[in-house]
Write a protein that holds these residues in place. Structure first.
Motif, PDB file in Angstrom:
ATOM      1  N   GLY A 128       0.899  -1.298   0.026  1.00  0.00           N
ATOM      2  CA  GLY A 128       0.021   0.164   0.025  1.00  0.00           C
ATOM      3  C   GLY A 128       0.712   1.273   0.038  1.00  0.00           C
ATOM      4  O   GLY A 128       0.531   2.360  -0.477  1.00  0.00           O
ATOM      5  N   ALA A 167      -8.148  -4.237  -0.963  1.00  0.00           N
ATOM      6  CA  ALA A 167      -8.153  -3.562  -2.065  1.00  0.00           C
ATOM      7  C   ALA A 167      -9.588  -2.795  -2.159  1.00  0.00           C
ATOM      8  O   ALA A 167     -10.601  -3.074  -1.532  1.00  0.00           O
ATOM      9  CB  ALA A 167      -8.179  -4.741  -3.303  1.00  0.00           C
ATOM     10  N   ASP A 168      -9.252  -1.816  -2.944  1.00  0.00           N
ATOM     11  CA  ASP A 168     -10.492  -0.856  -3.437  1.00  0.00           C
ATOM     12  C   ASP A 168     -11.611  -1.811  -4.519  1.00  0.00           C
ATOM     13  O   ASP A 168     -12.669  -1.659  -4.419  1.00  0.00           O
ATOM     14  CB  ASP A 168     -10.359   0.249  -3.906  1.00  0.00           C
ATOM     15  CG  ASP A 168      -9.594   1.155  -2.980  1.00  0.00           C
ATOM     16  OD1 ASP A 168     -10.035   1.096  -1.718  1.00  0.00           O
ATOM     17  OD2 ASP A 168      -8.725   2.042  -3.274  1.00  0.00           O
ATOM     18  N   ARG A 185      -6.066  -0.402  -6.141  1.00  0.00           N
ATOM     19  CA  ARG A 185      -6.376   0.724  -5.094  1.00  0.00           C
ATOM     20  C   ARG A 185      -6.337   2.118  -5.668  1.00  0.00           C
ATOM     21  O   ARG A 185      -5.642   2.543  -6.522  1.00  0.00           O
ATOM     22  CB  ARG A 185      -5.172   0.997  -4.273  1.00  0.00           C
ATOM     23  CG  ARG A 185      -4.744  -0.621  -3.563  1.00  0.00           C
ATOM     24  CD  ARG A 185      -5.574  -0.565  -2.360  1.00  0.00           C
ATOM     25  NE  ARG A 185      -5.585   0.419  -1.402  1.00  0.00           N
ATOM     26  CZ  ARG A 185      -5.015   0.159  -0.270  1.00  0.00           C
ATOM     27  NH1 ARG A 185      -4.105  -0.696  -0.180  1.00  0.00           N
ATOM     28  NH2 ARG A 185      -4.952   1.166   0.658  1.00  0.00           N
TER      29      ARG A 185
END
Length: 195
Positions: A128, A167-168, A185
């Motif tokens: 990230g 995760a998005d 992301r």
């Protein structure tokens, strides 16, 4: 014995390095696997950067470079990195621990690595931090439930949930017994797994 976040055995640096020093490798990337990955990961837009974590002897990092990424391969086993540099001289390779990585990347790959990492939460936090906004993580491994031996090298339901939570958005594809989980992301913000 060190274990992963799911309680399964994690490998050590000494184990990895001895493996590569003995001239052994892991599951090679076949031409058909390369074509399958290229359909989802290539071509890169000029200037896009890719990081292959746990690159071993550099096969995937070499492909990423061919597909137009500015590719970097990283592994913590010195013997693997030495072989990668010889096999793929146009790719940047570093011998480093995950926590020591810096930079920003559009794509991060982890082929046959995620299930054996001792701390998946720390791995995802590092990824990230390294991903540019809009970047993707591609986790490539077999499913543990489809392995008749060595289930510890496969993705479990817990792993799949960790990745989905982190995760998005996610996507998946499969090739020759390997699952590829594409984790996108939309921002570069830190968000721990499970939040």
């Amino acid at each position: 014995m060190t274990t992963t976040s799911t309680g399964r055995p994690a490998t050590t640096l000494a184990t990895w390095d001895a493996h590569y020093e003995a001239g052994r490798g892991w599951r090679p990337i076949t031409d058909s696997e390369a074509v399958a990955h290229a359909a989802h990961l290539a071509p890169a837009t000029p200037g896009e950067r890719a990081l292959d974590i746990g690159c071993g002897t550099g096969e995937l990092a070499g492909l990423l470079q061919e597909w137009g990424y500015e590719a970097t391969g990283v592994d913590w086993a010195p013997a693997a990195i030495a072989q990668a540099k010889v096999r793929h001289p146009n790719v940047t390779f570093r011998c480093a621990d995950l926590a020591d990585l810096a930079g920003d990347y559009d794509l991060i790959t982890a082929r046959l690595v995620y299930p054996v990492i001792a701390d998946q939460d720390a791995f995802l936090a590092t990824v990230g931090r390294l991903l540019r906004p809009g970047g993707r993580l591609a986790v490539i491994a077999p499913l543990a439930t489809e392995l008749t031996t060595r289930q510890h090298v496969g993705l479990t339901d817990e792993h799949l949930q960790e990745l989905a939570d982190w995760a998005d958005h996610t996507g998946r594809y499969e090739h020759a017994g390997l699952r590829v989980i594409l984790c996108g992301r939309t921002t570069g913000e830190q968000r721990p797994a499970g939040s």
